[in-house]
Design an enzyme around this catalytic site. Structure first.
Site, PDB file in Angstrom:
ATOM      1  N   LYS A  31     -36.098  47.704 -55.349  1.00 40.88           N
ATOM      2  CA  LYS A  31     -35.854  48.946 -54.614  1.00 40.88           C
ATOM      3  C   LYS A  31     -34.645  48.779 -53.687  1.00 40.88           C
ATOM      4  O   LYS A  31     -33.753  49.607 -53.639  1.00 40.88           O
ATOM      5  CB  LYS A  31     -37.109  49.320 -53.822  1.00 40.88           C
ATOM      6  CG  LYS A  31     -36.947  50.559 -52.983  1.00 40.88           C
ATOM      7  CD  LYS A  31     -38.244  50.993 -52.316  1.00 40.88           C
ATOM      8  CE  LYS A  31     -37.913  52.069 -51.280  1.00 40.88           C
ATOM      9  NZ  LYS A  31     -39.059  52.640 -50.621  1.00 40.88           N
TER      10      LYS A  31
ATOM     11  N   GLU B 185     -35.733  36.663 -53.547  1.00 40.58           N
ATOM     12  CA  GLU B 185     -36.308  36.095 -54.782  1.00 40.58           C
ATOM     13  C   GLU B 185     -35.663  36.755 -56.003  1.00 40.58           C
ATOM     14  O   GLU B 185     -35.242  36.089 -56.961  1.00 40.58           O
ATOM     15  CB  GLU B 185     -37.830  36.326 -54.836  1.00 40.58           C
ATOM     16  CG  GLU B 185     -38.626  35.548 -53.812  1.00 40.58           C
ATOM     17  CD  GLU B 185     -38.867  36.340 -52.531  1.00 40.58           C
ATOM     18  OE1 GLU B 185     -38.050  37.232 -52.212  1.00 40.58           O
ATOM     19  OE2 GLU B 185     -39.874  36.058 -51.857  1.00 40.58           O
TER      20      GLU B 185
ATOM     21  N   GLU C  69     -51.134  45.631 -48.554  1.00 37.26           N
ATOM     22  CA  GLU C  69     -49.829  45.896 -47.936  1.00 37.26           C
ATOM     23  C   GLU C  69     -49.849  47.283 -47.282  1.00 37.26           C
ATOM     24  O   GLU C  69     -49.146  47.536 -46.310  1.00 37.26           O
ATOM     25  CB  GLU C  69     -48.699  45.789 -48.974  1.00 37.26           C
ATOM     26  CG  GLU C  69     -47.348  45.481 -48.344  1.00 37.26           C
ATOM     27  CD  GLU C  69     -46.239  45.186 -49.357  1.00 37.26           C
ATOM     28  OE1 GLU C  69     -45.791  46.124 -50.040  1.00 37.26           O
ATOM     29  OE2 GLU C  69     -45.818  44.026 -49.466  1.00 37.26           O
TER      30      GLU C  69
ATOM     31  N   GLY D 234     -42.286  50.886 -52.631  1.00 35.67           N
ATOM     32  CA  GLY D 234     -42.257  49.866 -53.682  1.00 35.67           C
ATOM     33  C   GLY D 234     -43.575  49.766 -54.435  1.00 35.67           C
ATOM     34  O   GLY D 234     -43.610  49.771 -55.668  1.00 35.67           O
ATOM     35  N   ARG D 235     -44.689  49.708 -53.702  1.00 33.76           N
ATOM     36  CA  ARG D 235     -45.990  49.521 -54.368  1.00 33.76           C
ATOM     37  C   ARG D 235     -46.512  50.806 -54.994  1.00 33.76           C
ATOM     38  O   ARG D 235     -47.610  50.813 -55.574  1.00 33.76           O
ATOM     39  CB  ARG D 235     -46.998  48.920 -53.388  1.00 33.76           C
ATOM     40  CG  ARG D 235     -47.158  49.679 -52.089  1.00 33.76           C
ATOM     41  CD  ARG D 235     -47.926  48.884 -51.037  1.00 33.76           C
ATOM     42  NE  ARG D 235     -47.957  49.552 -49.741  1.00 33.76           N
ATOM     43  CZ  ARG D 235     -47.020  49.462 -48.807  1.00 33.76           C
ATOM     44  NH1 ARG D 235     -45.942  48.738 -49.034  1.00 33.76           N
ATOM     45  NH2 ARG D 235     -47.134  50.086 -47.661  1.00 33.76           N
TER      46      ARG D 235
ATOM     47  N   HIS E  64     -68.676  33.341 -64.372  1.00 31.72           N
ATOM     48  CA  HIS E  64     -68.832  31.887 -64.518  1.00 31.72           C
ATOM     49  C   HIS E  64     -68.002  31.141 -63.485  1.00 31.72           C
ATOM     50  O   HIS E  64     -67.708  29.957 -63.648  1.00 31.72           O
ATOM     51  CB  HIS E  64     -68.454  31.485 -65.950  1.00 31.72           C
ATOM     52  CG  HIS E  64     -69.383  32.098 -66.952  1.00 31.72           C
ATOM     53  ND1 HIS E  64     -70.572  31.526 -67.311  1.00 31.72           N
ATOM     54  CD2 HIS E  64     -69.325  33.286 -67.603  1.00 31.72           C
ATOM     55  CE1 HIS E  64     -71.197  32.307 -68.180  1.00 31.72           C
ATOM     56  NE2 HIS E  64     -70.459  33.394 -68.366  1.00 31.72           N
TER      57      HIS E  64
ATOM     58  N   LYS F 128     -39.895  36.377 -43.973  1.00 29.27           N
ATOM     59  CA  LYS F 128     -38.581  36.438 -44.649  1.00 29.27           C
ATOM     60  C   LYS F 128     -37.493  35.929 -43.716  1.00 29.27           C
ATOM     61  O   LYS F 128     -36.619  35.155 -44.115  1.00 29.27           O
ATOM     62  CB  LYS F 128     -38.246  37.891 -45.023  1.00 29.27           C
ATOM     63  CG  LYS F 128     -39.028  38.464 -46.170  1.00 29.27           C
ATOM     64  CD  LYS F 128     -38.488  39.862 -46.505  1.00 29.27           C
ATOM     65  CE  LYS F 128     -39.419  40.641 -47.394  1.00 29.27           C
ATOM     66  NZ  LYS F 128     -39.029  42.026 -47.577  1.00 29.27           N
TER      67      LYS F 128
HETATM   68  O1  F6P Z   1     -41.727  41.996 -49.119  1.00 27.01           O
HETATM   69  C1  F6P Z   1     -42.494  43.075 -49.475  1.00 27.01           C
HETATM   70  C2  F6P Z   1     -41.713  44.040 -50.310  1.00 27.01           C
HETATM   71  O2  F6P Z   1     -40.825  44.742 -49.531  1.00 27.01           O
HETATM   72  C3  F6P Z   1     -42.645  44.972 -51.060  1.00 27.01           C
HETATM   73  O3  F6P Z   1     -43.059  46.038 -50.300  1.00 27.01           O
HETATM   74  C4  F6P Z   1     -41.824  45.327 -52.237  1.00 27.01           C
HETATM   75  O4  F6P Z   1     -42.577  45.885 -53.262  1.00 27.01           O
HETATM   76  C5  F6P Z   1     -41.238  43.982 -52.588  1.00 27.01           C
HETATM   77  O5  F6P Z   1     -40.982  43.389 -51.326  1.00 27.01           O
HETATM   78  C6  F6P Z   1     -40.002  44.011 -53.419  1.00 27.01           C
HETATM   79  O6  F6P Z   1     -39.006  44.765 -52.818  1.00 27.01           O
HETATM   80  P1  F6P Z   1     -37.751  45.257 -53.628  1.00 27.01           P
HETATM   81  O7  F6P Z   1     -38.220  46.141 -54.712  1.00 27.01           O
HETATM   82  O8  F6P Z   1     -36.880  45.957 -52.642  1.00 27.01           O
HETATM   83  O9  F6P Z   1     -37.064  44.031 -54.185  1.00 27.01           O
END
Ligand code: F6P
Length: 535
Positions: free
Chosen positions: A199, A205, A344, A258-259, A375, A504
Site C-alpha cells: 500500500k 520487508e 491489528e 491494508g488489512r 490432536h 519498525k
Molecule cells: O506494519 C503493519 C502494516 O502497516 C499493515 O497494516 C499492512 O498491512 C502491512 O504493514 C503492509 O503494509 P504495506 O502494504 O504498506 O506494505
C-alpha cells in the site's frame, strides 16, 4: 439508573454455573439464537447468552449507536480519525451503487476502471495474450508483500484451489532471505511474473524482497525484466522508481486499509488464479454481506450478533482469547488472516478520542484447521484452566464428492467438538468409565478426575453450503463487520495501527549496530544480544 454494562454483568453473575445445555429447555433456542444470511448460518446457541442477555446486548448496540457508526462508514465519513481517512473497502465490492462522493469526487468510476484494468491484465496473463519476454505464457506468479498485502491473497488463493485454473501462485512476505530463496530456487525467471504489493511502497520487508526479486529477474532476462513486473500500491509515484511501467501498476486509494484491501488490486493474485468471473463472485458474496449488515434488523443481523457475542465473551465473561477453528483444510490460513484483521484493528488501549479505555478491547485470536488442532491443543480447550470460546467453520458439502466419507467424518468431528465443549463429562460418568476399566477405591476416583470434562464451554458454528468464491466473500466480509461492531462498542478506531510503528523505528536504528557500529544508547540486554548474534 443501572447502566447496561452493569445489567449485563448482573445477568452473568446471577447465572454463573448454569449449564449452557439447560438453556435448551426453551425448544425455540436454536432458532432464536442462530441467524441466516444468504445461505450462511451462524449458530450461537451454544453460548451462555440467555434471552435477557440477548436483549441487553442489542440495547448496548443501540446505546453505542453501532448502526449510526456503520452508516457513517458506508457513507465515507472520515471515521479513521487518527489518520483523517474514510474507510471504504466496502466500495470496492459495491458494483454500481450510485455515486459515492469523497472529497468532492465520485470515487465509483475510478473503482470500476481499476477493476476493469485488473481484469484485462488477468485475462491477458491467463490467456497468454500478455506474454513473457520470450513470447511464452507466464506459468508462475510471485506476490511480494506483507501483512494486508499478503495474508488476504495467501488465504484466498488457498481457499479457492478448486477454482484455480490460472498460473501457479507463490507468496513471499518475510524479510528472512530463506523464504525468497526457497521460493525463487524452484522457479524460472523466463516464465515468472513478480507482483510487488505494498500500500505504502515503503515497507522495508517488501522493498528488500522486491530488490532481490528484481535482481533475479534481471539476471535471467536482462533489460526485459520490466515486462515480468507488476505493482499494487496507493503510492503510484514510488512504483516508477522501481522500473515498473505505469500500465502494470494497479492503484487504490488511502481509504482502503491494508488489512481490508483484498477486494481491490491486492486481490490480483486471486484474480490471476481463479479468473475475473469467479473474482466477481467473490466480490458479490461480500457485497451481499454488506447489504445484510446494512439492512437487517438487529435480531437478525449476523455481523452485529457475532460482534455482540464477542463482546459478551470478552467483557462480561472476561475470556481473553478466541479460537478460530475451520473444519475446512482450505481455510487453514484463515486464523492467520483473522489475526491481522482482528488484532491489528481492535488491539487498542485508548478510545477514538484518546482516553484510556475503561474495559478490555480485542482478545487474542488464534487457531488451526480441524481436525489437526484436535490432536494438538484441544486438550487445553476441554480440560485447561482457561475458557476459550471456539468459533467453528464447516461446509455442508466438499469439492470431493468421491470422498464423501472424509467429509462426513470431518463434519462429525466438528459437531462432536462443540457438543463435547458444551456438555462435558461429569465426575460420575467418568467414575463409571474408570470402574469399567477395572479401577476401584481411591484409584478409581483419581482416574475419574483425569477423565472428567467440566463442559459448559461456549462455541459458535458458522455453516456454509460449500466453500466457493461467493461464500468466501461472505465469510470474510462477515468477519470484517464483526470486528467493526466490536470496535464500535468499545469506542476505538479499528482502522489505524500505530502499535506497529515503534518496532519498525527501532529496527532501523539497530541495522547499523547489527552490522558492527557501536550499540550506544541501547539497554544491556539488547547490547548483549547484539554481541551474541554478531556473525
Ligand atoms: O506494519 C503493519 C502494516 O502497516 C499493515 O497494516 C499492512 O498491512 C502491512 O504493514 C503492509 O503494509 P504495506 O502494504 O504498506 O506494505
Amino acid at each position: 439508573m443501572m447502566d447496561i454494562w452493569t445489567k449485563l454483568q448482573e445477568n452473568y453473575s446471577a447465572a454463573e454455573g448454569r449449564p449452557i445445555i439447560s438453556l435448551f429447555d426453551d425448544p425455540q433456542r436454536f432458532d432464536r439464537f442462530s441467524v441466516e444470511a444468504n445461505g450462511l448460518l451462524l449458530d450461537f446457541s451454544k453460548t451462555s447468552i440467555d434471552g435477557a442477555a440477548f436483549d441487553l446486548l442489542l440495547e448496548l448496540a443501540e446505546m453505542r449507536d453501532v448502526a449510526g457508526q456503520r452508516d457513517a462508514m458506508f457513507r465515507g465519513e472520515r471515521i479513521n480519525r487518527s489518520e483523517d481517512r474514510s474507510v471504504l473497502h466496502t466500495a470496492l465490492r459495491a458494483g454500481d451503487g450510485g455515486p459515492l462522493v469523497i472529497d468532492g469526487e465520485d470515487v465509483r468510476p475510478g473503482i470500476s476502471k481499476t477493476l476493469q484494468a485488473m481484469e484485462d491484465f488477468a485475462d491477458g496473463i491467463r490467456s497468454g495474450r500478455i506474454a513473457t519476454a520470450g513470447g511464452g505464457a507466464f506459468t508462475d506468479v510471485v506476490n511480494i508483500g506483507i501483512g494486508g498485502s499478503d495474508l488476504g491473497p495467501v488465504m484466498a488463493v488457498r481457499a479457492l484451489s478448486p477454482y484455480h485454473n490460472g498460473p501457479r501462485c507463490h507468496f513471499v512476505s518475510n524479510v528472512d532471505g530463506a523464504q525468497i530463496s526457497d521460493t525463487l530456487r524452484k522457479l524460472d525467471p523466463r516464465s515468472t511474473l513478480v507482483i510487488i504489493a505494498s500500500k505504502t511502497f515503503t515497507t522495508i520487508e517488501t522493498m528488500t524482497n522486491a530488490q532481490t526479486a528484481i535482481s533475479w529477474l534481471k539476471n535471467g532476462l536482462g533489460s526485459a525484466a520490466a515486462s515480468h513486473l507488476a505493482a499494487v500500491s496507493t503510492a503510484l509515484e514510488k512504483t516508477a522508481g522501481m522500473g515498473i511501467s505505469p500500465e502494470r501498476v494497479f492503484g487504490f486509494a488511502d481509504w482502503v486499509g491494508g488489512r481490508y484491501s483484498l477486494w481491490g488490486p491486492v486481490g490480483l493474485p486471486v484474480m490471476l488464479a481463479i479468473g475475473p468471473a469467479e473474482f466477481r463472485n467473490f466480490l458479490a458474496g461480500a457485497q451481499d454481506m454488506d447489504i445484510h449488515f446494512l439492512t437487517e434488523p438487529g435480531q437478525r443481523n449476523m455481523p452485529l450478533l457475532m460482534g455482540l457475542v464477542g463482546i459478551w465473551h470478552r467483557n462480561i465473561c472476561r475470556y481473553s482469547t478466541r479460537a478460530i477453528l475451520p473444519y475446512d483444510q482450505r481455510l487453514a490460513k484463515l486464523p492467520a488472516y483473522l489475526q491481522q484483521l482482528d488484532m491489528e484493528s481492535n488491539g487498542k488501549r485508548v478510545s477514538i478520542s484518546g482516553d484510556l479505555l475503561e474495559r478490555d478491547s480485542g482478545p487474542v485470536v488464534w487457531g488451526e484447521a480441524g481436525t489437526n488442532g484436535q490432536h494438538a491443543f484441544y486438550q487445553l480447550l476441554h480440560q485447561g484452566t482457561e475458557i476459550i470460546p471456539a468459533e467453528f467453520l464447516v461446509a455442508a458439502r466438499s469439492h470431493e464428492p468421491s470422498l464423501r466419507d472424509h467429509h462426513d467424518l470431518l463434519k462429525a468431528n466438528c459437531l462432536a467438538q462443540s457438543e463435547a465443549l458444551m456438555l462435558g463429562r461429569s465426575l460420575e460418568q467418568a467414575a463409571e468409565i474408570a470402574a469399567e476399566l477395572g479401577f476401584s477405591g481411591k484409584e478409581q476416583s483419581v482416574q475419574a478426575g483425569f477423565r472428567t470434562f467440566p463442559g459448559n464451554r461456549p462455541s459458535m458454528t458458522l455453516a456454509y453450503p460449500l466453500l466457493t468464491p461467493y461464500s468466501l466473500g461472505q465469510i470474510i466480509a462477515l468477519y470484517e463487520h464483526r470486528v467493526f461492531v466490536e470496535g464500535a462498542v468499545w469506542g476505538i478506531n479499528s482502522f489505524d495501527q500505530w502499535g506497529v510503528e515503534l518496532g519498525k523505528e527501532l529496527a532501523s536504528t539497530l541495522v547499523p549496530m547489527i552490522k558492527g557500529a557501536p550499540a550506544d544508547g541501547k539497554d544491556p540486554s539488547t547490547r548483549g544480544l547484539i554481541r551474541a548474534l554478531s556473525a
